[in-house]
Scaffold this motif. Structure first.
Motif, mmCIF file in Angstrom:
data_model
loop_
_atom_site.group_PDB
_atom_site.id
_atom_site.type_symbol
_atom_site.label_atom_id
_atom_site.label_comp_id
_atom_site.label_asym_id
_atom_site.label_seq_id
_atom_site.Cartn_x
_atom_site.Cartn_y
_atom_site.Cartn_z
ATOM 1 N N LEU A 9 30.421 31.623 56.850
ATOM 2 C CA LEU A 9 30.732 32.618 57.862
ATOM 3 C C LEU A 9 30.984 33.980 57.242
ATOM 4 N N GLY A 10 31.667 33.967 56.087
ATOM 5 C CA GLY A 10 31.911 35.239 55.394
ATOM 6 C C GLY A 10 30.627 35.878 54.925
ATOM 7 N N VAL A 11 29.710 35.046 54.424
ATOM 8 C CA VAL A 11 28.416 35.579 53.972
ATOM 9 C C VAL A 11 27.643 36.180 55.148
ATOM 10 N N MET A 12 27.687 35.493 56.298
ATOM 11 C CA MET A 12 26.982 35.994 57.476
ATOM 12 C C MET A 12 27.581 37.323 57.943
ATOM 13 N N ARG A 13 28.906 37.416 57.917
ATOM 14 C CA ARG A 13 29.544 38.665 58.313
ATOM 15 C C ARG A 13 29.189 39.793 57.342
ATOM 16 N N ASP A 14 29.194 39.463 56.051
ATOM 17 C CA ASP A 14 28.812 40.476 55.060
ATOM 18 C C ASP A 14 27.371 40.928 55.256
ATOM 19 N N ALA A 15 26.490 39.962 55.543
ATOM 20 C CA ALA A 15 25.083 40.314 55.758
ATOM 21 C C ALA A 15 24.920 41.190 56.997
ATOM 22 N N GLU A 16 25.678 40.847 58.061
ATOM 23 C CA GLU A 16 25.610 41.657 59.278
ATOM 24 C C GLU A 16 26.144 43.066 59.036
ATOM 25 N N PHE A 17 27.235 43.152 58.257
ATOM 26 C CA PHE A 17 27.794 44.467 57.932
ATOM 27 C C PHE A 17 26.796 45.293 57.121
ATOM 28 N N ILE A 18 26.177 44.647 56.130
ATOM 29 C CA ILE A 18 25.197 45.358 55.282
ATOM 30 C C ILE A 18 24.010 45.816 56.122
ATOM 31 N N ARG A 19 23.572 44.942 57.040
ATOM 32 C CA ARG A 19 22.436 45.302 57.896
ATOM 33 C C ARG A 19 22.766 46.527 58.758
ATOM 34 N N LYS A 20 23.958 46.503 59.374
ATOM 35 C CA LYS A 20 24.350 47.642 60.205
ATOM 36 C C LYS A 20 24.531 48.906 59.372
ATOM 37 N N PHE A 21 25.089 48.716 58.154
ATOM 38 C CA PHE A 21 25.276 49.872 57.276
ATOM 39 C C PHE A 21 23.935 50.492 56.894
ATOM 40 N N LEU A 22 22.962 49.640 56.553
ATOM 41 C CA LEU A 22 21.646 50.141 56.160
ATOM 42 C C LEU A 22 20.938 50.809 57.339
ATOM 43 N N ILE A 23 21.105 50.241 58.538
ATOM 44 C CA ILE A 23 20.509 50.874 59.723
ATOM 45 C C ILE A 23 21.127 52.248 59.955
ATOM 46 N N GLY A 24 22.464 52.325 59.874
ATOM 47 C CA GLY A 24 23.130 53.622 60.041
ATOM 48 C C GLY A 24 22.715 54.614 58.979
#
Length: 362
Positions: A9-24
């Motif tokens: 779950l932590g990895v998924m949250r980190d991946a989602e955060f990284i994805r949103k960060f890269l999109i921004g």
């Protein structure tokens, strides 16, 4: 939840955060890139306007003179070129002389006007600043002015040439732009571009006719009043009329200033003539040449011009209003109607099928 699930779950949250960060970050980089390329994008928009003018002329030839579709654009371009060359050959020397006369008279006209206000001669201060400047500084200023003129001419040629290329195959560029969006949005984007192209075409046609009428009326009025160089002053008024709201004021200033240098009576007659001509344009010419008026709220259009001039300088001042028209159409169609579900009329949407035997540039 065991440790493995928590880790996953932590990895998924980190991946989602990284994805949103890269999109921004990507959106920020894109915004900065568009800001840096704003002048190029405005020139591209000017090329689209040139293409729309060429297609409007070609459609008129096809409809009224029965010119074959495949020859319409080429004949329209040649006729416009021949008209410019012919007018330049007939009136070029006289217009150039009158423009030079206007430029020579403006400093003394400004002085005369400033003296009437009790300010004193403004041109003396300008002359003193120039005389106190070093030779290197003056040369740098002259070089800067020359570079600005050359840049303006180069940009004008670039816009015209690019406009010809776009007019030759508008669907090529429209399809390329549409493909930048998700496939399910292609129809919406294409219909929005068509509506924007139609409303720009309507506005451009009416604006060019209005500019010609203002130039003719202004020249005639200034000649009757007895102002020097009436043709030059009339052309300035007609050209500046391309910019709504602010253009008529800027175009009338040289005539009013020069009229003050002639006499107070001439200045009053000139201001009266300017007001009458603007009333004729707004209440007679525009309703006649535009069968379906583009009802952009005046306050929004005025602020669009001001914001464009502040953000993008001269190009923003010139293209601020047509950009406001496109924005107005897109907001009404894509947001008010299709997102909010409100019933609203979109300018230019119903005119594509009526007015265009050829493809219209969007």
């Amino acid at each position: 939840m065991d440790d493995q699930d928590r880790s996953r779950l932590g990895v998924m949250r980190d991946a989602e955060f990284i994805r949103k960060f890269l999109i921004g970050l990507g959106l920020l980089v894109l915004a900065l890139l568009l800001w840096k390329l704003s002048d190029v994008l405005l020139l591209a928009f000017g090329a689209v306007l040139v293409a729309i003018i060429l297609h409007a002329a070609a459609d008129g030839l096809v409809r009224y003179l029965k010119v074959p579709d495949r020859w319409g654009l080429m004949v329209a371009g040649l006729l416009i070129l021949v008209a410019f060359i012919g007018l330049g050959a007939i009136f070029g020397t006289q217009v150039r002389a009158q423009f030079s006369n206007v430029v020579e008279r403006l400093p003394s006209a400004v002085d005369n006007f400033s003296k009437n206000l009790g300010i004193g001669p403004v041109s003396d201060d300008i002359s003193e600043m120039i005389s106190n400047a070093s030779n290197g500084g003056l040369a740098a200023r002259l070089a800067g002015i020359g570079g600005t003129i050359l840049d303006g001419l180069a940009n004008f040629l670039l816009v015209v040439i690019a406009g010809v290329y776009i007019a030759a195959d508008p669907k090529l560029y429209t399809r390329g732009l549409v493909k930048l969006f998700p496939k399910k949005q292609h129809e919406r984007v294409e219909s929005s571009l068509d509506a924007s192209g139609q409303v720009l075409r309507l506005w451009l046609t009416s604006q060019l006719i209005a500019m010609a009428c203002v130039a003719i009326l202004s020249t005639s009025a200034y000649w009757l009043i007895g102002l020097p160089s009436p043709i030059g002053l009339g052309l300035i008024a007609g050209i500046m009329d391309f910019i709504p709201f602010l253009g008529p004021i800027l175009g009338a200033l040289p005539a009013i200033l020069i009229a003050f240098s002639v006499s107070g009576e001439a200045a009053l007659w000139t201001m009266g003539a300017v007001l009458v001509i603007q009333q004729i344009e707004g209440n007679v010419i525009q309703p006649l040449v535009a069968r379906s008026m583009i009802s952009v709220p005046p306050a929004m259009a005025l602020f669009a011009i001001l914001v464009g001039s502040i953000l993008f300088g001269t190009l923003g001042l010139i293209f601020g209003f047509p950009l406001a028209i496109v924005t107005y159409v897109l907001v009404k169609k894509l947001y008010v109607r299709e997102t909010l579900g409100e019933q609203t009329e979109v300018p230019g949407e119903d005119r594509g099928k009526e007015d265009s035997p050829q493809s219209t540039v969007s």
